[in-house]
Design a protein around this motif. Structure first.
Motif, PDB file in Angstrom:
ATOM      1  N   LEU A 119      21.034  35.770  15.696  1.00  8.88           N
ATOM      2  CA  LEU A 119      20.072  36.065  14.642  1.00  8.88           C
ATOM      3  C   LEU A 119      20.718  36.904  13.539  1.00  8.88           C
ATOM      4  O   LEU A 119      21.711  37.603  13.776  1.00  8.88           O
ATOM      5  N   PRO A 120      20.165  36.839  12.331  1.00 15.65           N
ATOM      6  CA  PRO A 120      20.687  37.705  11.257  1.00 15.65           C
ATOM      7  C   PRO A 120      20.551  39.174  11.641  1.00 15.65           C
ATOM      8  O   PRO A 120      19.652  39.554  12.387  1.00 15.65           O
ATOM      9  N   LYS A 121      21.445  39.986  11.126  1.00 11.62           N
ATOM     10  CA  LYS A 121      21.397  41.429  11.386  1.00 11.62           C
ATOM     11  C   LYS A 121      21.300  42.164  10.060  1.00 11.62           C
ATOM     12  O   LYS A 121      22.123  41.965   9.170  1.00 11.62           O
TER      13      LYS A 121
ATOM     14  N   GLU B 287      13.547  53.977  14.697  1.00 11.77           N
ATOM     15  CA  GLU B 287      14.976  53.699  14.714  1.00 11.77           C
ATOM     16  C   GLU B 287      15.269  52.271  14.267  1.00 11.77           C
ATOM     17  O   GLU B 287      16.357  51.979  13.759  1.00 11.77           O
ATOM     18  N   SER B 288      14.302  51.398  14.475  1.00 12.30           N
ATOM     19  CA  SER B 288      14.411  50.009  14.027  1.00 12.30           C
ATOM     20  C   SER B 288      13.009  49.432  13.900  1.00 12.30           C
ATOM     21  O   SER B 288      12.072  49.896  14.550  1.00 12.30           O
ATOM     22  N   VAL B 289      12.879  48.439  13.027  1.00  6.64           N
ATOM     23  CA  VAL B 289      11.578  47.818  12.762  1.00  6.64           C
ATOM     24  C   VAL B 289      11.765  46.313  12.706  1.00  6.64           C
ATOM     25  O   VAL B 289      12.900  45.806  12.668  1.00  6.64           O
ATOM     26  N   TYR B 290      10.655  45.595  12.665  1.00  6.63           N
ATOM     27  CA  TYR B 290      10.715  44.145  12.581  1.00  6.63           C
ATOM     28  C   TYR B 290      10.478  43.655  11.156  1.00  6.63           C
ATOM     29  O   TYR B 290       9.548  44.085  10.482  1.00  6.63           O
ATOM     30  N   MET B 291      11.341  42.748  10.723  1.00  2.92           N
ATOM     31  CA  MET B 291      11.107  41.936   9.538  1.00  2.92           C
ATOM     32  C   MET B 291      10.477  40.635  10.029  1.00  2.92           C
ATOM     33  O   MET B 291      10.999  39.998  10.938  1.00  2.92           O
TER      34      MET B 291
ATOM     35  N   VAL C  81      15.138  42.099  13.769  1.00  7.29           N
ATOM     36  CA  VAL C  81      15.261  43.551  13.837  1.00  7.29           C
ATOM     37  C   VAL C  81      16.032  44.084  12.637  1.00  7.29           C
ATOM     38  O   VAL C  81      17.102  43.575  12.295  1.00  7.29           O
ATOM     39  N   VAL C  82      15.479  45.099  11.996  1.00  6.57           N
ATOM     40  CA  VAL C  82      16.177  45.867  10.967  1.00  6.57           C
ATOM     41  C   VAL C  82      16.508  47.221  11.576  1.00  6.57           C
ATOM     42  O   VAL C  82      15.610  47.998  11.904  1.00  6.57           O
ATOM     43  N   GLU C  83      17.798  47.487  11.756  1.00  6.50           N
ATOM     44  CA  GLU C  83      18.222  48.727  12.393  1.00  6.50           C
ATOM     45  C   GLU C  83      18.431  49.824  11.354  1.00  6.50           C
ATOM     46  O   GLU C  83      18.918  49.567  10.246  1.00  6.50           O
ATOM     47  N   TYR C  84      18.079  51.042  11.725  1.00  4.75           N
ATOM     48  CA  TYR C  84      18.300  52.202  10.872  1.00  4.75           C
ATOM     49  C   TYR C  84      19.606  52.883  11.237  1.00  4.75           C
ATOM     50  O   TYR C  84      19.960  53.019  12.404  1.00  4.75           O
ATOM     51  N   SER C  85      20.321  53.281  10.224  1.00  2.00           N
ATOM     52  CA  SER C  85      21.506  54.109  10.422  1.00  2.00           C
ATOM     53  C   SER C  85      21.346  55.339   9.548  1.00  2.00           C
ATOM     54  O   SER C  85      20.468  55.416   8.697  1.00  2.00           O
ATOM     55  N   SER C  86      22.200  56.308   9.750  1.00  2.00           N
ATOM     56  CA  SER C  86      22.166  57.529   8.951  1.00  2.00           C
ATOM     57  C   SER C  86      23.543  57.780   8.372  1.00  2.00           C
ATOM     58  O   SER C  86      24.559  57.405   8.961  1.00  2.00           O
ATOM     59  N   SER C  87      23.582  58.395   7.222  1.00  2.00           N
ATOM     60  CA  SER C  87      24.876  58.728   6.626  1.00  2.00           C
ATOM     61  C   SER C  87      25.642  59.704   7.504  1.00  2.00           C
ATOM     62  O   SER C  87      26.848  59.869   7.352  1.00  2.00           O
TER      63      SER C  87
END
Length: 594
Positions: free
Chosen positions: A216-218, A286-290, A313-319
């Protein structure tokens, strides 16, 4: 599909009038976008096809090699949303602006980029768009209203599309027969950026289905940043609802028209339409659905293995994420599912009762342009019909014409006096009447003096919606009206008082609701022969198209190349070999591809 702000900025900073030399090879290949293997028509082996990114003022030279010898199909490419001002020959519509590129031959599309925004390209030949021949075209402009680095930090291109397990031609043959009862082929699945999910246990044995975890796309958001999502619905049939859990979609662009920011939780997108939205990465998850959901109300049945929705899934990252953590994610993402995906869809995102566009009154262009007064008004009625004498095969009409072009005589060449359509092979018509005297085939071509403002009233006599696309122009949407419980919503003269005239939305695809109507206006200031058609592939292939011949005496002859004339000569030489029996005809068993 996800590019960094640095990549976009490099395009902005590039010198003006850059020429992009692009080489494309069109061939059939077996791929499994969602796990089900099928033959597809691809450009350079990619699905979706290559995304073009350039700047306004650049020149595109796209060399297309047609290697569809096994299919024995010609091909063509239309650059959807580009006006092709002064370059009508580059519009890529067989029978209208060119003959198809024959199998084994090549052709180079050359044109200037005079607009900016989100566009796309796709085959305009047969059912090749359904079989995978499409991709994105993004044109940047430093003078855009929404600026990289100020209004958004990163950019993601998202292609939504329905997906069929059978070839487009096979589905079309079924549709154009009494077995379909006039029902359009329903897609098996919905994909995002060419990828999706299927359950092999629900797939008929005649298909080869790969088991295992789907590819799946990431997508990745960095908390605190803003993302511009350019969203395209490249579907053959399905209107698709798009949303991201816990994120507001701030619309800033509609079909390349920049609009005042308007916030929504979900957008209903018809085939051919594009939207840009700005999304703030401000979720506590931390992650959400598109989510992409095909509107089931558009369909009359459900095929085996049918799946109408896809969640990515759209994952969150932090700087502040360490390099070690980032490396671990890359290494183990393949085997480990993302954690913390507990988001749910917005509570107000519900399937609509009908397939309709967003309320046009809600969206206002950034540059206000009042609707001009019309010089001429036309009323058209798209309709699909079945006839007993044609064994109940469905045909699509605009008024009383079901589009069939003359062989080897595209209308642009006829308008320029390069070929006489009456000298070509007559094609069979639904009505049995003779071919059009001037244009050949069975065509509705309306000639418009250059500069005239056209008001077009479109009464939809069907019980299904029709997304209509105009080539060579955009248009102002003055009114869209669906049927009500009080009766069918045909246009009436008293509706003029309810038109949006001060700053109407401008776009190039409008959905006419079932048994409703729409009113649009456009200034015919672009010389050429321009198609106006339903963007549902089944309806277009069945004949739902008309054309506007604008300023015929002023059309530039130089755009028609010798190679184009040679391709048409090849088509005329084939002559009767290209004739296809009308659907329902007793000669159907002798069907030959062209």
């Amino acid at each position: 599909m996800q590019v960094t702000g640095k990549t976009v900025q490099e395009i902005y900073n590039a010198g003006s009038n850059k020429t992009h030399h692009i080489n494309w090879c069109v061939r059939s290949e077996a791929v499994a976008p969602d796990g089900v293997m099928r033959e597809m028509v691809l450009v350079n082996g990619e699905f979706p096809g290559p995304t073009i990114r350039a700047k306004r003022g650049d020149v595109l030279k796209i060399h297309v090699q047609n290697d569809l010898a096994a299919f024995n199909q010609s091909t063509s490419i239309h650059f959807h949303g580009l006006f092709q001002r002064g370059m009508n020959a580059m519009d890529g519509v067989p029978g209208v602006t060119q003959c198809g590129i024959p199998a084994g031959e090549d052709f180079c599309y050359v044109f200037d980029l005079t607009q900016s925004g989100t566009f796309w390209w796709h085959s305009h030949s047969r059912l090749q768009r359904i079989d995978g021949m499409f991709g994105g075209l993004i044109v940047y402009d430093p003078e855009e209203a929404y600026v990289l680095g100020r209004d958004y930090d990163e950019e993601i291109f998202i292609v939504l599309h329905d997906h069929y397990y059978d070839l487009g031609d096979a589905n079309m043959n079924w549709y154009l027969s009494k077995e379909s009862a006039g029902f359009e082929p329903v897609p098996n699945n919905v994909l995002i950026n060419g990828q999706g999910v299927t359950e092999c246990d629900r797939i008929p044995n005649r298909y080869s289905c790969k088991r295992g975890r789907p590819r799946l796309p990431k997508f990745q958001f960095e908390r605190g940043r803003k993302y511009r999502l350019r969203i395209l619905n490249a579907s053959a049939f399905a209107e698709i609802d798009f949303s991201i859990d816990d994120h507001v979609l701030n619309i800033i662009e509609v079909d390349s028209t920049e609009v005042e920011e308007f916030s929504m939780h979900s957008i209903a997108i018809s085939p051919g339409q594009r939207y840009s939205v700005i999304v703030e990465a401000d979720s506590n998850f931390e992650s959400v659905y598109m989510r992409a959901n095909m509107q089931n109300t558009c369909f009359q049945y459900r095929p085996y293995g049918y799946r109408s929705d896809l969640s990515i899934v759209v994952e969150y990252s932090s700087s502040l994420t360490t390099a070690f953590t980032q490396m671990a994610r890359l290494l183990f993402r393949r085997w480990m599912p993302p954690t913390g995906t507990l988001s749910s869809r917005w509570s107000d995102v519900l399937p609509p009762d009908e397939c309709v566009d967003l309320d046009v009154v809600s969206l206002k262009p950034k540059i206000a342009v009042p609707a001009p007064e019309p010089d001429v008004r036309y009323v058209i009625s798209p309709k699909t019909m079945q006839f007993d004498r044609m064994h109940l095969a469905p045909f699509a009409f605009v008024n009383r014409t079901s589009f069939l072009p003359a062989i080897g005589a595209p209308n642009l060449h006829v308008a320029l006096g390069l070929v006489n359509a009456s000298d070509t092979v007559p094609v069979p018509t639904v009505s049995g009447r003779q071919n059009t005297a001037h244009w050949g085939g069975d065509q509705l071509v309306t000639e418009i003096p250059l500069g005239n403002v056209v008001e077009l009233i479109i009464n939809n006599d069907d019980d299904s919606a029709h997304p209509f696309h105009l080539h060579g122009h955009d248009f102002a949407i003055l009114r869209v009206y669906a049927e009500t419980k009080a009766g069918i919503g045909k246009w009436r003269p008293e509706y003029v008082s309810s038109y949006v005239l001060d700053n109407p939305l401008r776009r190039d695809v409008v959905t006419i609701p079932k048994l409703g109507h729409a009113v649009i206006r456009f200034r015919a200031d672009n010389p050429g022969v321009w198609a106006f058609h339903c963007h549902i592939s089944w309806h277009l292939a069945a004949g739902m198209m008309m054309q506007f011949a604008v300023g015929v005496s002023t059309i530039d002859h130089s755009g028609v190349t010798n190679q184009m004339l040679e391709h048409c000569a090849m088509e005329r030489d084939l002559g009767t070999k290209l004739l296809r029996p009308l659907p329902g005809d007793e000669m159907r068993k002798d069907h030959r591809t062209a």
